[in-house]
Design a protein around this motif. Structure first.
Motif, mmCIF file in Angstrom:
data_model
loop_
_atom_site.group_PDB
_atom_site.id
_atom_site.type_symbol
_atom_site.label_atom_id
_atom_site.label_comp_id
_atom_site.label_asym_id
_atom_site.label_seq_id
_atom_site.Cartn_x
_atom_site.Cartn_y
_atom_site.Cartn_z
ATOM 1 N N LYS A 25 2.563 -7.410 13.443
ATOM 2 C CA LYS A 25 1.892 -8.700 13.608
ATOM 3 C C LYS A 25 0.489 -8.660 13.014
ATOM 4 C CE LYS A 25 0.481 -11.960 17.187
ATOM 5 N NZ LYS A 25 0.388 -12.195 18.623
ATOM 6 N N SER A 26 -0.227 -7.574 13.254
ATOM 7 C CA SER A 26 -1.596 -7.449 12.740
ATOM 8 C C SER A 26 -1.624 -7.379 11.227
ATOM 9 C CB SER A 26 -2.264 -6.199 13.321
ATOM 10 O OG SER A 26 -2.411 -6.325 14.704
ATOM 11 N N ILE A 27 -0.763 -6.573 10.656
ATOM 12 C CA ILE A 27 -0.735 -6.423 9.198
ATOM 13 C C ILE A 27 -0.222 -7.695 8.539
ATOM 14 C CG2 ILE A 27 0.264 -5.116 7.271
ATOM 15 C CD1 ILE A 27 -1.806 -3.591 8.955
ATOM 16 N N GLY A 28 0.822 -8.285 9.087
ATOM 17 C CA GLY A 28 1.392 -9.499 8.510
ATOM 18 C C GLY A 28 0.444 -10.680 8.546
ATOM 19 N N GLY A 29 -0.415 -10.742 9.540
ATOM 20 C CA GLY A 29 -1.343 -11.857 9.673
ATOM 21 C C GLY A 29 -2.657 -11.668 8.942
ATOM 22 N N PHE A 30 -2.845 -10.540 8.302
ATOM 23 C CA PHE A 30 -4.106 -10.278 7.598
ATOM 24 C C PHE A 30 -3.964 -10.721 6.155
ATOM 25 C CE2 PHE A 30 -7.491 -7.481 5.884
ATOM 26 C CZ PHE A 30 -8.517 -7.917 6.700
ATOM 27 N N TYR A 32 -5.801 -10.638 3.407
ATOM 28 C CA TYR A 32 -6.502 -10.058 2.262
ATOM 29 C C TYR A 32 -5.769 -8.913 1.589
ATOM 30 C CZ TYR A 32 -10.137 -12.811 4.353
ATOM 31 O OH TYR A 32 -10.836 -13.841 4.881
ATOM 32 N N TYR A 33 -4.621 -8.524 2.119
ATOM 33 C CA TYR A 33 -3.840 -7.471 1.483
ATOM 34 C C TYR A 33 -2.869 -8.055 0.480
ATOM 35 C CZ TYR A 33 -5.277 -4.106 5.048
ATOM 36 O OH TYR A 33 -5.989 -3.286 5.852
ATOM 37 N N LYS A 34 -2.662 -7.331 -0.610
ATOM 38 C CA LYS A 34 -1.611 -7.695 -1.551
ATOM 39 C C LYS A 34 -0.288 -7.236 -0.948
ATOM 40 C CE LYS A 34 -4.558 -7.303 -5.578
ATOM 41 N NZ LYS A 34 -4.839 -6.604 -6.827
ATOM 42 N N SER A 35 0.816 -7.715 -1.479
ATOM 43 C CA SER A 35 2.123 -7.419 -0.882
ATOM 44 C C SER A 35 2.433 -5.918 -0.877
ATOM 45 C CB SER A 35 3.223 -8.179 -1.608
ATOM 46 O OG SER A 35 3.295 -7.790 -2.951
ATOM 47 N N ARG A 36 2.094 -5.206 -1.936
ATOM 48 C CA ARG A 36 2.377 -3.765 -1.945
ATOM 49 C C ARG A 36 1.504 -3.022 -0.943
ATOM 50 N NH1 ARG A 36 -0.914 -0.782 -6.480
ATOM 51 N NH2 ARG A 36 -2.549 -2.305 -6.729
ATOM 52 N N LYS A 40 2.872 -0.825 2.276
ATOM 53 C CA LYS A 40 2.448 0.544 2.594
ATOM 54 C C LYS A 40 1.892 0.625 4.012
ATOM 55 C CE LYS A 40 3.300 3.039 -1.016
ATOM 56 N NZ LYS A 40 4.373 3.994 -0.978
ATOM 57 N N MET A 41 1.126 -0.366 4.425
ATOM 58 C CA MET A 41 0.570 -0.366 5.782
ATOM 59 C C MET A 41 1.691 -0.471 6.817
ATOM 60 S SD MET A 41 -2.728 -0.027 5.847
ATOM 61 C CE MET A 41 -3.309 -0.720 7.377
ATOM 62 N N LEU A 42 2.694 -1.294 6.545
ATOM 63 C CA LEU A 42 3.827 -1.408 7.464
ATOM 64 C C LEU A 42 4.623 -0.109 7.528
ATOM 65 C CD1 LEU A 42 5.007 -5.037 6.659
ATOM 66 C CD2 LEU A 42 3.888 -4.236 8.744
ATOM 67 N N GLN A 43 4.776 0.558 6.382
ATOM 68 C CA GLN A 43 5.464 1.848 6.372
ATOM 69 C C GLN A 43 4.689 2.871 7.188
ATOM 70 O OE1 GLN A 43 5.907 2.938 2.269
ATOM 71 N NE2 GLN A 43 7.608 1.531 1.907
ATOM 72 N N LEU A 44 3.381 2.881 7.015
ATOM 73 C CA LEU A 44 2.553 3.813 7.782
ATOM 74 C C LEU A 44 2.720 3.571 9.273
ATOM 75 C CD1 LEU A 44 0.345 5.974 8.094
ATOM 76 C CD2 LEU A 44 -1.335 4.144 7.804
ATOM 77 N N TYR A 70 -5.406 2.539 -4.391
ATOM 78 C CA TYR A 70 -5.521 1.074 -4.339
ATOM 79 C C TYR A 70 -6.981 0.642 -4.351
ATOM 80 C CZ TYR A 70 -0.582 0.902 -2.930
ATOM 81 O OH TYR A 70 0.774 1.021 -2.867
ATOM 82 N N ARG A 71 -7.805 1.368 -3.612
ATOM 83 C CA ARG A 71 -9.224 1.034 -3.525
ATOM 84 C C ARG A 71 -9.905 1.187 -4.882
ATOM 85 N NH1 ARG A 71 -13.989 3.909 -2.631
ATOM 86 N NH2 ARG A 71 -15.593 2.658 -1.648
#
Length: 101
Positions: A25-30, A32-36, A40-44, A70-71
């Motif tokens: 929910k947190s990652i999906g609602g943020f 400013y992240y690109k899809s890739r 990666k955040m969801l996988q983590l 990425y950074r």
């Protein structure tokens, strides 16, 4: 921390029993992240809590290298576009000034 603002849902949650659901929910609602990056955040998040501490530490170190890459790419993109946008602003301002004179 400003960089972890996407984890706001964790502080608002009354129960931490569904860590993976809160993470998604947190990652999906943020926004400013690109899809890739989101992927990666969801996988983590899916790996956290599934292995021993050593395995999780190694996995986090692997993802740190992904996010460092990425950074650096985002920084390069920002610097290249920042120069372009500042020049574009300068030329637009000059054109408006010339039109007004």
């Amino acid at each position: 921390m400003k960089s972890l603002v996407f984890l706001k849902n964790f502080t608002d949650a009354e129960c931490y029993s569904d860590f993976h659901g809160l993470w998604r929910k947190s990652i999906g609602g943020f926004p400013y992240y690109k899809s890739r990056e989101k992927e990666k955040m969801l996988q983590l998040g899916s790996f956290l809590g599934t292995t021993d501490v050593t395995g999780q530490t190694e996995m986090i170190n692997l993802y740190i290298s992904y996010f460092s890459e990425y950074r650096s790419k985002a920084k390069e993109e920002y610097e290249s576009r920042g120069k372009m946008y500042s020049l574009l602003g300068l030329f637009t301002g000059a054109a408006v000034y010339i039109l007004l004179i």
